[in-house]
Scaffold this motif. Structure first.
Motif, PDB file in Angstrom:
ATOM      1  N   LEU A   1       0.821  -1.204   0.000  1.00 24.49           N
ATOM      2  CA  LEU A   1       0.000   0.000   0.000  1.00 24.49           C
ATOM      3  C   LEU A   1       0.855   1.254   0.000  1.00 24.49           C
ATOM      4  O   LEU A   1       1.879   1.330   0.680  1.00 24.49           O
ATOM      5  N   THR A   2       0.413   2.241  -0.766  1.00 27.56           N
ATOM      6  CA  THR A   2       1.048   3.551  -0.776  1.00 27.56           C
ATOM      7  C   THR A   2      -0.027   4.597  -1.055  1.00 27.56           C
ATOM      8  O   THR A   2      -1.202   4.266  -1.268  1.00 27.56           O
ATOM      9  N   SER A   3       0.377   5.853  -1.044  1.00 27.64           N
ATOM     10  CA  SER A   3      -0.553   6.943  -1.328  1.00 27.64           C
ATOM     11  C   SER A   3      -0.035   7.761  -2.509  1.00 27.64           C
ATOM     12  O   SER A   3       1.164   8.032  -2.597  1.00 27.64           O
ATOM     13  N   GLY A   4      -0.940   8.139  -3.381  1.00 25.84           N
ATOM     14  CA  GLY A   4      -0.597   9.032  -4.471  1.00 25.84           C
ATOM     15  C   GLY A   4      -0.915  10.465  -4.134  1.00 25.84           C
ATOM     16  O   GLY A   4      -0.821  11.344  -4.992  1.00 25.84           O
ATOM     17  N   SER A   5      -1.284  10.707  -2.866  1.00 21.69           N
ATOM     18  CA  SER A   5      -1.609  12.059  -2.414  1.00 21.69           C
ATOM     19  C   SER A   5      -1.282  12.149  -0.925  1.00 21.69           C
ATOM     20  O   SER A   5      -0.183  11.797  -0.520  1.00 21.69           O
ATOM     21  N   VAL A   6      -2.258  12.562  -0.102  1.00 22.53           N
ATOM     22  CA  VAL A   6      -2.016  12.708   1.329  1.00 22.53           C
ATOM     23  C   VAL A   6      -2.140  11.356   2.038  1.00 22.53           C
ATOM     24  O   VAL A   6      -2.611  10.376   1.473  1.00 22.53           O
ATOM     25  N   MET A   7      -1.714  11.320   3.293  1.00 21.01           N
ATOM     26  CA  MET A   7      -1.814  10.091   4.078  1.00 21.01           C
ATOM     27  C   MET A   7      -3.271   9.806   4.426  1.00 21.01           C
ATOM     28  O   MET A   7      -4.036  10.703   4.759  1.00 21.01           O
ATOM     29  N   THR A   8      -3.638   8.541   4.335  1.00 22.07           N
ATOM     30  CA  THR A   8      -4.951   8.103   4.813  1.00 22.07           C
ATOM     31  C   THR A   8      -4.793   6.688   5.354  1.00 22.07           C
ATOM     32  O   THR A   8      -3.679   6.230   5.578  1.00 22.07           O
ATOM     33  N   ALA A   9      -5.897   5.988   5.584  1.00 17.02           N
ATOM     34  CA  ALA A   9      -5.822   4.656   6.181  1.00 17.02           C
ATOM     35  C   ALA A   9      -6.778   3.712   5.472  1.00 17.02           C
ATOM     36  O   ALA A   9      -7.918   4.067   5.164  1.00 17.02           O
ATOM     37  N   PHE A  10      -6.301   2.504   5.220  1.00 10.56           N
ATOM     38  CA  PHE A  10      -7.037   1.462   4.512  1.00 10.56           C
ATOM     39  C   PHE A  10      -7.617   0.494   5.538  1.00 10.56           C
ATOM     40  O   PHE A  10      -6.916   0.045   6.433  1.00 10.56           O
TER      41      PHE A  10
ATOM     42  N   GLY B   1     -10.029  -7.274   8.629  1.00  9.89           N
ATOM     43  CA  GLY B   1      -9.104  -6.908   9.692  1.00  9.89           C
ATOM     44  C   GLY B   1      -8.007  -5.938   9.324  1.00  9.89           C
ATOM     45  O   GLY B   1      -7.763  -5.641   8.158  1.00  9.89           O
ATOM     46  N   SER B   2      -7.366  -5.424  10.368  1.00  5.24           N
ATOM     47  CA  SER B   2      -6.116  -4.656  10.319  1.00  5.24           C
ATOM     48  C   SER B   2      -6.179  -3.385   9.478  1.00  5.24           C
ATOM     49  O   SER B   2      -5.832  -3.384   8.292  1.00  5.24           O
ATOM     50  N   MET B   3      -6.600  -2.307  10.108  1.00  2.69           N
ATOM     51  CA  MET B   3      -6.452  -0.987   9.498  1.00  2.69           C
ATOM     52  C   MET B   3      -4.962  -0.661   9.377  1.00  2.69           C
ATOM     53  O   MET B   3      -4.182  -0.962  10.281  1.00  2.69           O
ATOM     54  N   ILE B   4      -4.569  -0.078   8.251  1.00  2.00           N
ATOM     55  CA  ILE B   4      -3.161   0.267   8.054  1.00  2.00           C
ATOM     56  C   ILE B   4      -3.071   1.548   7.235  1.00  2.00           C
ATOM     57  O   ILE B   4      -3.907   1.803   6.354  1.00  2.00           O
ATOM     58  N   TYR B   5      -2.059   2.354   7.517  1.00  2.00           N
ATOM     59  CA  TYR B   5      -1.920   3.647   6.861  1.00  2.00           C
ATOM     60  C   TYR B   5      -1.301   3.504   5.473  1.00  2.00           C
ATOM     61  O   TYR B   5      -0.485   2.617   5.226  1.00  2.00           O
ATOM     62  N   THR B   6      -1.715   4.403   4.597  1.00  2.00           N
ATOM     63  CA  THR B   6      -1.063   4.561   3.302  1.00  2.00           C
ATOM     64  C   THR B   6      -0.394   5.919   3.300  1.00  2.00           C
ATOM     65  O   THR B   6      -1.026   6.931   3.626  1.00  2.00           O
ATOM     66  N   MET B   7       0.899   5.958   2.958  1.00  2.00           N
ATOM     67  CA  MET B   7       1.675   7.188   3.049  1.00  2.00           C
ATOM     68  C   MET B   7       2.446   7.440   1.768  1.00  2.00           C
ATOM     69  O   MET B   7       2.975   6.502   1.162  1.00  2.00           O
ATOM     70  N   ASN B   8       2.488   8.680   1.382  1.00  2.00           N
ATOM     71  CA  ASN B   8       3.174   9.079   0.168  1.00  2.00           C
ATOM     72  C   ASN B   8       4.666   8.818   0.286  1.00  2.00           C
ATOM     73  O   ASN B   8       5.297   9.132   1.298  1.00  2.00           O
ATOM     74  N   GLY B   9       5.241   8.203  -0.731  1.00  2.00           N
ATOM     75  CA  GLY B   9       6.679   7.991  -0.764  1.00  2.00           C
ATOM     76  C   GLY B   9       7.164   6.779  -0.008  1.00  2.00           C
ATOM     77  O   GLY B   9       8.371   6.578   0.133  1.00  2.00           O
ATOM     78  N   MET B  10       6.250   5.943   0.488  1.00  2.00           N
ATOM     79  CA  MET B  10       6.672   4.717   1.166  1.00  2.00           C
ATOM     80  C   MET B  10       5.614   3.640   0.970  1.00  2.00           C
ATOM     81  O   MET B  10       4.485   3.923   0.537  1.00  2.00           O
TER      82      MET B  10
END
Length: 277
Positions: free
Chosen positions: A139-148, A154-163
């Motif tokens: 998972l990654t982000s093409g914009s701002v950070m959010t959460a999947f 199960g398991s909410m996890i963040y998506t972050m730009n550049g990682m």
């Protein structure tokens, strides 16, 4: 999106951890509430039988009780949370009965893009997976950070730009389960919902073959258009023309979107609108 109706092993383990944690906390909360009521009743002004000690200041035995019980509760709760958190590490492999499926997830403003590099498929706002197969999500982000988050898997996890973050899941029952963005990311955030279709192994193969023949092609040019701020009401399916697209997004070879912008039109951003900070 009932977290108490898990449809996979990760969600089931998280449900158990949540219930165990609440039970441990109630083990001290309920007796404390009962004790408060008993003390209030017994030492009421009209009860002449209650012994009163106006000069009482300290009791080592009472101190031992009122501090040891909460301390033991916190130690037990911390141990349960520690062990459970390590067992449910998002990157831990989840065994399954079918062939593993690799899925690359990109959060955009305000939509979800799912890439299947091995099947050469891409979808927007709908995810299709086979029942019983290990699901390896990147998972990654093409914009701002959010959460999947798919609550029933199960398991909410963040998506972050550049990682890139990783999440392993498995669905044990066929059906359609809701997924969402669980962190605010602008005006269109409430619309960042998607359906997770869990189908049989045979049905997944048929769907993948059909989707790979789509006349809509997703490449770098099409992605840049898709990444523009918009709300997609209709799920879309593409033929993935560039299997390295996710890597280009994650490493920012494709420039990230500027993030949510001020607009009166929720479907498209206004040109030259200032960024919201």
């Amino acid at each position: 999106m009932n977290i108490f109706d898990p449809q996979g092993p990760v969600a089931a383990a998280e449900k158990t951890l949540l219930i165990d944690s609440v039970a441990i906390m109630l083990a001290i909360i309920i007796p404390t509430i009962i004790a408060i009521l008993i003390f209030a009743f017994w030492y009421r002004a009209s009860n002449t039988r209650a012994e009163r000690l106006p000069n009482f200041a300290y009791s080592g035995r009472i101190e031992m009780v009122v501090w040891s019980i909460p301390a033991l509760t916190i130690i037990l709760l911390g141990g349960v949370a520690w062990i459970g958190s390590h067992q449910l590490d998002p990157g831990n492999p989840v065994p399954g009965t079918g062939a593993p499926i690799r899925i690359q997830v990109v959060s955009l403003d305000w939509k979800w893009l799912f890439l299947y590099p091995d099947q050469r498929i891409a979808t927007v706002n709908h995810l299709t997976v086979p029942v019983g197969s290990p699901l390896h999500l990147e998972l990654t982000s093409g914009s701002v950070m959010t959460a999947f988050f798919i609550p029933q898997l199960g398991s909410m996890i963040y998506t972050m730009n550049g990682m890139v973050t990783r999440l392993d899941l498995r669905a044990d029952e066929a059906g359609t389960f809701k997924g969402l963005a669980s962190q605010f990311s602008g005006d269109g955030f409430p619309e960042m919902m998607f359906d997770t279709h869990v189908v049989s192994q045979v049905a997944f193969g048929d769907w993948a073959q059909s989707a790979a023949k789509s006349t809509d092609v997703l490449d770098e040019t099409a992605y840049k258009t898709l990444a523009e701020q918009s709300i997609e009401k209709t799920p879309k399916t593409y033929r993935l023309d560039d299997p390295e697209l996710f890597g280009k997004i994650a490493t920012q070879k494709i420039a990230p979107a500027p993030g949510p912008q001020m607009t009166e039109n929720e479907a498209k951003p206004e040109s030259g609108a200032r960024n919201v900070r």
